[in-house]
Design a protein around this motif. Structure first.
Motif, PDB file in Angstrom:
ATOM      1  N   LEU A 473     -44.671 -24.947  23.684  1.00  0.00           N
ATOM      2  CA  LEU A 473     -43.649 -24.231  23.085  1.00  0.00           C
ATOM      3  C   LEU A 473     -43.454 -22.967  23.678  1.00  0.00           C
ATOM      4  O   LEU A 473     -44.090 -21.957  23.459  1.00  0.00           O
ATOM      5  CB  LEU A 473     -44.083 -24.218  21.699  1.00  0.00           C
ATOM      6  CG  LEU A 473     -43.058 -23.777  20.754  1.00  0.00           C
ATOM      7  CD1 LEU A 473     -41.811 -24.593  20.527  1.00  0.00           C
ATOM      8  CD2 LEU A 473     -43.413 -23.496  19.391  1.00  0.00           C
ATOM      9  N   TYR A 474     -42.975 -22.672  25.019  1.00  0.00           N
ATOM     10  CA  TYR A 474     -42.980 -21.750  25.558  1.00  0.00           C
ATOM     11  C   TYR A 474     -42.471 -20.435  25.030  1.00  0.00           C
ATOM     12  O   TYR A 474     -42.985 -19.469  25.022  1.00  0.00           O
ATOM     13  CB  TYR A 474     -41.952 -21.919  26.898  1.00  0.00           C
ATOM     14  CG  TYR A 474     -41.506 -20.820  27.689  1.00  0.00           C
ATOM     15  CD1 TYR A 474     -42.219 -20.203  28.634  1.00  0.00           C
ATOM     16  CD2 TYR A 474     -40.120 -20.454  27.505  1.00  0.00           C
ATOM     17  CE1 TYR A 474     -41.412 -19.117  29.597  1.00  0.00           C
ATOM     18  CE2 TYR A 474     -39.170 -19.502  28.186  1.00  0.00           C
ATOM     19  CZ  TYR A 474     -40.196 -18.761  29.091  1.00  0.00           C
ATOM     20  OH  TYR A 474     -39.732 -17.867  29.988  1.00  0.00           O
ATOM     21  N   LEU A 475     -41.357 -20.777  24.164  1.00  0.00           N
ATOM     22  CA  LEU A 475     -40.609 -19.505  23.388  1.00  0.00           C
ATOM     23  C   LEU A 475     -41.172 -19.865  21.890  1.00  0.00           C
ATOM     24  O   LEU A 475     -41.031 -20.992  21.296  1.00  0.00           O
ATOM     25  CB  LEU A 475     -39.193 -19.829  23.386  1.00  0.00           C
ATOM     26  CG  LEU A 475     -38.393 -18.909  22.680  1.00  0.00           C
ATOM     27  CD1 LEU A 475     -36.944 -18.772  23.301  1.00  0.00           C
ATOM     28  CD2 LEU A 475     -38.193 -19.265  21.156  1.00  0.00           C
ATOM     29  N   MET A 476     -41.839 -18.828  21.503  1.00  0.00           N
ATOM     30  CA  MET A 476     -42.372 -18.815  20.305  1.00  0.00           C
ATOM     31  C   MET A 476     -42.455 -17.467  19.433  1.00  0.00           C
ATOM     32  O   MET A 476     -43.060 -16.519  20.229  1.00  0.00           O
ATOM     33  CB  MET A 476     -44.080 -19.043  20.437  1.00  0.00           C
ATOM     34  CG  MET A 476     -44.693 -19.493  19.161  1.00  0.00           C
ATOM     35  SD  MET A 476     -46.501 -19.774  19.470  1.00  0.00           S
ATOM     36  CE  MET A 476     -46.610 -21.434  20.191  1.00  0.00           C
ATOM     37  N   ALA A 479     -42.404 -15.374  13.813  1.00  0.00           N
ATOM     38  CA  ALA A 479     -42.524 -16.128  12.468  1.00  0.00           C
ATOM     39  C   ALA A 479     -43.081 -17.412  12.914  1.00  0.00           C
ATOM     40  O   ALA A 479     -43.801 -17.961  11.874  1.00  0.00           O
ATOM     41  CB  ALA A 479     -40.901 -16.266  11.922  1.00  0.00           C
ATOM     42  N   THR A 480     -42.953 -18.020  13.914  1.00  0.00           N
ATOM     43  CA  THR A 480     -43.627 -19.164  14.522  1.00  0.00           C
ATOM     44  C   THR A 480     -44.999 -19.083  14.260  1.00  0.00           C
ATOM     45  O   THR A 480     -45.939 -19.939  13.729  1.00  0.00           O
ATOM     46  CB  THR A 480     -43.047 -19.845  15.461  1.00  0.00           C
ATOM     47  OG1 THR A 480     -41.465 -20.216  15.427  1.00  0.00           O
ATOM     48  CG2 THR A 480     -43.718 -21.254  15.797  1.00  0.00           C
ATOM     49  N   ILE A 481     -45.475 -18.073  14.975  1.00  0.00           N
ATOM     50  CA  ILE A 481     -47.199 -17.727  15.150  1.00  0.00           C
ATOM     51  C   ILE A 481     -47.544 -17.520  13.905  1.00  0.00           C
ATOM     52  O   ILE A 481     -48.512 -18.114  13.506  1.00  0.00           O
ATOM     53  CB  ILE A 481     -47.031 -16.398  16.095  1.00  0.00           C
ATOM     54  CG1 ILE A 481     -46.841 -16.903  17.583  1.00  0.00           C
ATOM     55  CG2 ILE A 481     -48.544 -15.941  15.983  1.00  0.00           C
ATOM     56  CD1 ILE A 481     -46.684 -15.443  18.409  1.00  0.00           C
ATOM     57  N   ASP A 482     -46.830 -16.655  13.043  1.00  0.00           N
ATOM     58  CA  ASP A 482     -47.424 -16.668  11.380  1.00  0.00           C
ATOM     59  C   ASP A 482     -47.516 -17.852  10.870  1.00  0.00           C
ATOM     60  O   ASP A 482     -48.435 -18.300   9.984  1.00  0.00           O
ATOM     61  CB  ASP A 482     -46.471 -15.612  10.823  1.00  0.00           C
ATOM     62  CG  ASP A 482     -46.532 -14.357  11.283  1.00  0.00           C
ATOM     63  OD1 ASP A 482     -47.527 -13.616  12.067  1.00  0.00           O
ATOM     64  OD2 ASP A 482     -45.625 -13.517  10.897  1.00  0.00           O
ATOM     65  N   ARG A 483     -46.616 -18.638  11.001  1.00  0.00           N
ATOM     66  CA  ARG A 483     -46.808 -20.133  10.507  1.00  0.00           C
ATOM     67  C   ARG A 483     -47.793 -20.861  10.709  1.00  0.00           C
ATOM     68  O   ARG A 483     -48.431 -21.619  10.058  1.00  0.00           O
ATOM     69  CB  ARG A 483     -45.205 -20.791  10.528  1.00  0.00           C
ATOM     70  CG  ARG A 483     -44.283 -20.008   9.688  1.00  0.00           C
ATOM     71  CD  ARG A 483     -42.903 -20.833   9.891  1.00  0.00           C
ATOM     72  NE  ARG A 483     -42.926 -21.841   9.091  1.00  0.00           N
ATOM     73  CZ  ARG A 483     -42.675 -23.223   9.568  1.00  0.00           C
ATOM     74  NH1 ARG A 483     -42.469 -23.264  10.828  1.00  0.00           N
ATOM     75  NH2 ARG A 483     -42.504 -24.085   8.825  1.00  0.00           N
ATOM     76  N   VAL A 521     -56.512 -17.534  16.490  1.00  0.00           N
ATOM     77  CA  VAL A 521     -56.401 -18.982  15.922  1.00  0.00           C
ATOM     78  C   VAL A 521     -57.178 -20.044  16.939  1.00  0.00           C
ATOM     79  O   VAL A 521     -57.943 -20.830  16.672  1.00  0.00           O
ATOM     80  CB  VAL A 521     -55.176 -19.359  15.720  1.00  0.00           C
ATOM     81  CG1 VAL A 521     -54.901 -20.713  15.242  1.00  0.00           C
ATOM     82  CG2 VAL A 521     -54.353 -18.521  14.594  1.00  0.00           C
ATOM     83  N   PHE A 522     -56.792 -19.829  18.295  1.00  0.00           N
ATOM     84  CA  PHE A 522     -57.142 -20.686  19.299  1.00  0.00           C
ATOM     85  C   PHE A 522     -58.381 -20.559  19.958  1.00  0.00           C
ATOM     86  O   PHE A 522     -58.897 -21.265  20.502  1.00  0.00           O
ATOM     87  CB  PHE A 522     -55.889 -21.006  20.375  1.00  0.00           C
ATOM     88  CG  PHE A 522     -54.868 -21.785  19.757  1.00  0.00           C
ATOM     89  CD1 PHE A 522     -54.940 -23.044  19.633  1.00  0.00           C
ATOM     90  CD2 PHE A 522     -53.844 -21.312  19.089  1.00  0.00           C
ATOM     91  CE1 PHE A 522     -53.873 -24.085  19.155  1.00  0.00           C
ATOM     92  CE2 PHE A 522     -52.815 -21.851  18.581  1.00  0.00           C
ATOM     93  CZ  PHE A 522     -52.839 -23.089  18.685  1.00  0.00           C
TER      94      PHE A 522
END
Length: 685
Positions: A473-476, A479-483, A521-522
């Protein structure tokens, strides 16, 4: 258990595109069609898709009487109609009198009349004419007993670069960037190569798009094309919604290419919000010479699960072929058994219909050799017609499947914008980015282990799943990071890979390294990604086994993660390649390299066991067999045992099931011949 019926029919649809407007001079053909429809257990037909010149042969002169008779005859036989709006192909008089409706290509050349799907979506004239036609259809047939739903246009695709579309693009950009040109210039990184704009009028569509170096412009043009296509569609359906508010509408989505990946030109995650029912046209190149039948079946299952998940309801297979097509590089006929097998695969993954293009082969022009239910010989005894008849009889016995769902605990994220941005990224490798295929590679182990999967978008609710996988998921955006952060913190398990989280929604690289939230997170920070030539070799050791690296290897710095696998060679030999990190109540995995298929099989097998994720039916079998099911009642599943292998396969059923047709109890070993499908009922305890 509540079912989600996508049409007013509480049974499975069987039929297809019917083009009686081609046969009005052959009344005996039209009579024969009605007899053959009954013979094939066909009950639903898309009518009028390309009938504009027959409905309106001259501007303002309408001929609906022939359509009246067709719909009356179908209704008398108990059949339903998906009545089409005919905007997919214009009559010649319209192109001649109103040349603005003709599409302009990316090199600014106006296209001539001919072909189809070559109209301008912005043209006020074309919008006016299509809406007028659609209103007449809605008012005339709103109460017709045959009307089941609206088939709006056909396979929307393509873009137009005319002056009208340029102005519409600029207006769309003004709205997107709050009428602040400075905001657009920053998002597009304008100073690069002196591409800063000082006036909105200087902006135009990329021409050709593959040669534009302004990646933000490319990405926004793709977004605009989706927006403008949907806007045209909304204009089309306005009279349908007004006159027939209770009649559902759909338009047929597509897949791309011989390697069968999701259609790329439009963002279907946006379009899905505008239709009542997802439908798509499936034309896999069965029996090709570059992949196994099982490999292709996996890709079909992936697209089924993606399109079904867009609205979390059954979908319609609106077009398929019972034999061959006319547009593959090699148009091979389906082998005996394949039509029944491929049809049942669609139903198993959530289809509430099996429909064909087309009912009867055209006599002339480009589709005269495209597969159809009725061939030029009109013979109901030929193999293809008998195959269709068999499918019709099977569907008639599966009425309880209609409206049923496929509950899943695993989700894969697929994102159209990500694919556009990654394709334009001038880095990595031109040939091996292959984002859709990469997502399919992470889907494969679940398909092989008969684990139901939802293929979702980044806007879907993650919390309902045990595992969410976001490959490449190159484009993140933030909002996606928060989810992702919230999902893992609350106990979810997430997996991501190399070349993920590199740019934001404008295709601008994140500054300061990998986003801090992702590092938390990772528990890793990607340092650089090595891109391989085809002959480059490396390997990763994971769980005491060695797996080959292909195409990409990301070098990682640990910020708290546990190491599960290490690289074996090159200057990063001995460094971490696969990691796991506990965050909040959940876990986050990072796969740093593109690894061979056996790694995905072993990695996800361990995850499936750890999370206690079950298949729809406890079975063991070899590769090439797929076992998929739909939940028709609380705890009750209709399960399809499908053999896509070229040889006989044995399936060991580790529970008691009932043969759906004979009602006999079955357990233990079941033999499946090549391309055979067996349908059983299973009560899950």
């Amino acid at each position: 258990m509540e079912k989600k019926y996508v049409t007013k029919a509480h049974y499975l649809l069987h039929g297809g595109d019917y083009n009686p407007d081609q046969w009005l001079d052959y009344p005996e053909i039209l009579e024969q069609d009605l007899e053959l429809m009954e013979e094939a257990s066909a009950n639903a037909f898309s009518v009028g898709i390309f009938a504009w010149s027959t409905l309106e042969p001259e501007e303002g002169t309408y001929q609906f009487e022939w359509l009246d008779k067709i719909l009356d005859d179908l209704a008398a036989k108990g059949s339903k109609v998906l009545l089409a709006t005919p905007s997919g192909a214009r009559p010649a008089w319209l192109s001649q009198k109103y040349p603005e409706v003709l599409r302009v290509n990316e090199r600014r050349q106006k296209m001539l009349h001919g072909g189809r799907h070559n109209h301008c979506f912005t043209s006020p004239v074309y919008r006016e004419k299509t809406q007028k036609m659609n209103r007449l259809l809605a008012e005339r047939y709103k109460d017709h007993p045959a009307l089941l739903m609206w088939h709006v246009s056909n396979e929307y695709s393509g873009d137009c670069h005319c002056d009208l579309c340029q102005e519409a693009f600029r207006d769309w950009l003004k709205e997107r960037y709050h009428h602040h040109l400075a905001e657009l210039n920053h998002a597009w990184w304008g100073p690069f190569w002196s591409h800063t704009f000082s006036d909105w009028s200087q902006i135009e569509s990329p021409s050709p798009i593959g040669e534009s170096a302004v990646h933000g412009l490319n990405l926004d043009w793709h977004r605009f094309v989706t927006h403008q296509t949907i806007d045209f569609y909304r204009n089309e359906i306005a009279p349908l919604r007004e006159v027939t508010p209770d009649v559902p509408v759909t338009t047929n989505f597509m897949a791309d290419g011989n390697d069968l990946k999701p259609f790329q030109s439009l963002d279907y995650s946006k379009f899905a919000k505008e239709v009542d029912v997802i439908s798509w046209d499936a034309y896999p190149a069965w029996h090709n010479d570059w992949e196994s039948t099982a490999e292709l079946a996996m890709k079909v299952g992936f697209i089924d699960d993606l399109y079904r998940s867009l609205k979390n309801q059954p979908f319609l297979l609106l077009e398929s072929t019972p034999s061959g097509v006319n547009w593959h590089p090699v148009n091979k006929a389906k082998r005996p058994g394949m039509h029944q097998l491929s049809a049942m695969q669609m139903v198993a993954h959530g289809a509430d219909s099996i429909m064909y293009f087309q009912w009867r082969k055209s006599r002339g022009s480009s589709e005269k050799f495209h597969g159809a239910v009725v061939d030029h010989d009109g013979d109901k005894e030929n193999r293809v017609f008998q195959d269709v008849k068999q499918v019709g009889e099977t569907l008639a016995g599966l009425a309880e499947v209609a409206g049923s769902l496929r509950p899943a605990k695993v989700a894969l994220v697929y994102d159209w914008e990500n694919n556009w941005a990654l394709n334009h990224a001038q880095g990595y490798s031109r040939e091996t980015k292959r984002y859709p295929q990469t997502v399919q590679e992470h889907y494969r182990p679940f398909w092989e282990q008969d684990i139901p999967v939802d293929v979702i978008t980044k806007e879907h609710d993650f919390s309902k799943y045990e595992v969410v996988i976001l490959p490449m998921l190159y484009l993140m955006d933030e909002a996606t990071i928060d989810r992702i952060t919230d999902y893992v913190e609350q106990g979810g398990t997430v997996v991501t890979t190399y070349i993920s989280g590199i740019v934001d929604e404008h295709d601008l690289a994140y500054l300061g390294g990998w986003p801090a939230a992702l590092q938390e997170v990772f528990g890793v920070s990607p340092l650089e990604t090595d891109t391989y030539y085809p002959n480059d070799r490396n390997a990763v050791t994971y769980q005491d086994k060695t797996y080959e690296v292909n195409d990409y290897a990301t070098i990682l710095s640990l910020t708290g993660a546990e190491v599960l696998g290490n690289y074996e060679a090159d200057f990063y030999a001995g460094t971490r390649a696969v990691t796991r990190h506990s965050y909040g109540k959940g876990q986050a995995y990072f796969i740093g390299a593109r690894l061979e298929a056996d790694f995905q099989r072993d990695f996800y097998a361990a995850l499936i066991e750890e999370r206690a994720i079950e298949s729809v039916l406890p079975v063991t079998h070899g590769r090439g067999v797929s076992v998929q099911g739909r939940q028709v009642d609380e705890g009750t599943y209709i399960v399809f045992l499908m053999n896509f292998a070229e040889e006989k396969q044995t399936v060991v059923i580790e529970a008691e099931v009932t043969d759906y047709q004979t009602k006999e109890s079955i357990s233990g070993e079941v033999s499946l011949q090549p391309y055979e499908v067996k349908i059983v009922s299973h009560v899950k305890k």
